[in-house]
Scaffold this motif. Structure first.
Motif, PDB file in Angstrom:
ATOM      1  N   HIS A   1       0.872  -1.195   0.000  1.00 28.74           N
ATOM      2  CA  HIS A   1       0.000   0.000   0.000  1.00 28.74           C
ATOM      3  C   HIS A   1       0.898   1.230   0.000  1.00 28.74           C
ATOM      4  O   HIS A   1       1.069   1.904   1.013  1.00 28.74           O
ATOM      5  CB  HIS A   1      -0.919  -0.011   1.224  1.00 28.74           C
TER       6      HIS A   1
ATOM      7  N   HIS B   1       2.302   4.967  -1.356  1.00 21.27           N
ATOM      8  CA  HIS B   1       2.003   6.248  -2.004  1.00 21.27           C
ATOM      9  C   HIS B   1       3.339   6.960  -2.154  1.00 21.27           C
ATOM     10  O   HIS B   1       3.685   7.822  -1.340  1.00 21.27           O
ATOM     11  CB  HIS B   1       1.052   7.086  -1.153  1.00 21.27           C
TER      12      HIS B   1
ATOM     13  N   LYS C   1      -7.171   2.846  -8.904  1.00 19.60           N
ATOM     14  CA  LYS C   1      -7.510   2.946  -7.483  1.00 19.60           C
ATOM     15  C   LYS C   1      -8.875   3.610  -7.320  1.00 19.60           C
ATOM     16  O   LYS C   1      -9.085   4.708  -7.823  1.00 19.60           O
ATOM     17  CB  LYS C   1      -6.445   3.767  -6.752  1.00 19.60           C
TER      18      LYS C   1
ATOM     19  N   ASP D   1       0.513   2.783   4.069  1.00 18.69           N
ATOM     20  CA  ASP D   1       0.111   4.175   3.853  1.00 18.69           C
ATOM     21  C   ASP D   1       1.178   5.125   4.398  1.00 18.69           C
ATOM     22  O   ASP D   1       0.850   6.160   5.005  1.00 18.69           O
ATOM     23  CB  ASP D   1      -1.221   4.441   4.589  1.00 18.69           C
TER      24      ASP D   1
HETATM   25 ZN   LIG Z   1      -3.656   4.830   1.098  1.00 23.08          ZN
END
Ligand SMILES: [Zn+2]
Length: 446
Positions: A83, A85, A206, A343
């Motif tokens: 996950h 970013h 997403k 995250d």
């Molecule tokens: Zn996320």
């Protein structure tokens, strides 16, 4: 490199040896990612792949390779962040991503990619970019060898319904000024946005079909996308060979995603029995990642940043975390592949801490260190769409390897310590070479 070799071939005498591309890890304690107990072996890497894993060693064989003396240190597959970013820039608010010019933003994205590889993550599954082409351009630079980084599956920005998670627009401002997501309403708009993202070269679409605790007016239990909208994006994904990943906290959003064929499900906070049953029935196809780190740190380590902002929010986050953990323990019992990935990219949960997720799996979900490592390696390879040749220390697999000081099975937290990663190899090439005292050039010798 290729050009140089081509020129050498024309001019060099026939007796010149070919460039050495093989590496022998001698006497490693192989933690192979399958769940099998570690064993001592020599591991030979030739080109980008593992050529042999020889228990008892390759003694007696003729080897033309650079030798790394492992002295019983752990050799394991590189980790996968499920996950990611990469374009989050460790800022307090997500609005900031809209104001950052694309040039600086790309440099930051590439910097994070290198940091992930420095941290032992040789694979990275993106859970959304914050500008449409950041992931794609970073991935391409990495794939071409222009910039160090993990194998990366590039994502679209979040496709979110008006008023959904990440819709930061205000009526009195230019809509483009406050966006790091793409608002879509109706199946046609989602379909168009998904097709556009495919045109730009993403691997992952997403979607954000549920709410989120951090946004008071749309709690985690709220479902925000319609069945038509979810189906439209999943259809585009199937047609174009792309993965669909979903922020799915509400029970209904999970059911929509599984029924319509989404591949990667994040959070699952409010899953009910029916949702858990559906996920279990699709367990050979879907992957789940709770993204525990961002929630745990917001609750326990973000005080310096004024978070949680109120006692009421603290209570909601605490409840969300408890529910998510309970669901993950249930999914583990049901044999669903649950992966670490958290995250990262906020000041209280910064990039580079990613291996901490394995510790959360042990502390919060009841995984053994071995189970957490299997989830981050073998399951990670499958998440990347390469279960047949990524995520294990096994002959024929891609040589994405970590040589580790200490025993991660005794203390999985040591993987967080970059100084314990004695060597990091991706595709047969060292990103971090072992200390010179480990390496010994030995050619044509046993
Ligand atoms: Zn996320």
């Amino acid at each position: 490199m290729g050009e140089t070799l081509a020129r050498v071939e024309h001019s060099a005498p026939a007796t010149v040896d070919p460039p050495m591309s093989a590496t022998l890890f001698r006497d490693a304690r192989v933690l192979d990612g399958s769940g099998e107990a570690p064993y001592r072996a020599d591991v030979l890497v030739d080109g980008e792949r593992i050529a042999a894993v020889a228990r008892g060693g390759l003694a007696g064989a003729t080897i033309d390779a650079a030798i790394v003396e492992c002295d019983g240190r752990t050799l394991m597959p590189g980790l996968c962040e499920s996950h990611a970013h990469l374009s989050f820039v460790d800022t307090m608010t997500l609005q900031h991503h809209a104001f950052l010019p694309v040039e600086e933003h790309l440099l930051a994205t590439l910097r994070h990619a290198k940091l992930y590889l420095d941290s032992g993550f040789t694979s990275c599954f993106s859970a959304a970019a914050t500008k449409p082409r950041l992931d794609v351009v970073a991935r391409n630079a990495i794939d071409r060898g222009e910039h160090p980084g993990p194998r990366t599956l590039a994502a679209s920005v979040q496709l979110t319904p008006t008023g959904g998670v990440g819709d930061l627009r205000q009526l009195h401002l230019d809509p483009g000024d406050a966006m790091y997501t793409q608002p879509c309403d109706g199946a046609d708009a989602f379909r168009r946005a998904a097709r556009e993202a495919c045109r730009e070269g993403v691997d992952v679409l997403k979607i954000v079909p549920s709410g989120d605790t951090s946004t008071p007016h749309i709690p985690s239990a709220a479902t925000l996308m319609t069945a038509d909208e979810v189906a439209a994006v999943c259809e585009v994904g199937r047609q174009r060979g792309k993965r669909v990943a979903a922020h799915a906290r509400s029970a209904e959003s999970i059911k929509l995603c599984v029924r319509h064929g989404a591949d990667v499900l994040y959070h699952l906070t409010c899953a009910d029995e029916e949702a858990l049953d559906l996920v279990e029935a699709a367990k050979d196809r879907v992957f789940v990642a709770p993204a525990l780190a961002v929630t745990w740190t917001r609750l326990h380590e973000a005080g310096n940043f004024g978070l949680p902002a109120s006692p009421a929010l603290r209570e909601r986050i605490e409840a969300d975390l408890g529910m998510t953990c309970e669901r993950m323990r249930a999914l583990k019992r049901r044999g669903v592949r649950v992966l670490p990935g958290g995250d990262y990219g906020f000041p209280w949960n910064p990039h580079g801490n990613n291996a901490r997720d394995l510790q959360f799996f042990v502390d919060l979900l009841g995984y053994t260190p071995m189970e957490a490592i299997v989830a981050a390696t073998r399951h990670g390879g499958a998440l990347m769409g390469r279960g047949a040749d990524l995520g294990l220390v096994r002959a024929g697999y891609l040589a994405d390897l970590l040589l580790v000081d200490g025993d991660p099975l005794a203390d999985v937290a040591l993987l967080r310590d970059r100084s314990r990663l004695r060597a990091i190899m991706k595709g047969g090439a060292f990103h971090k070479a072992p200390p010179p005292r480990d390496a010994r050039e030995q050619r044509r010798a046993a």
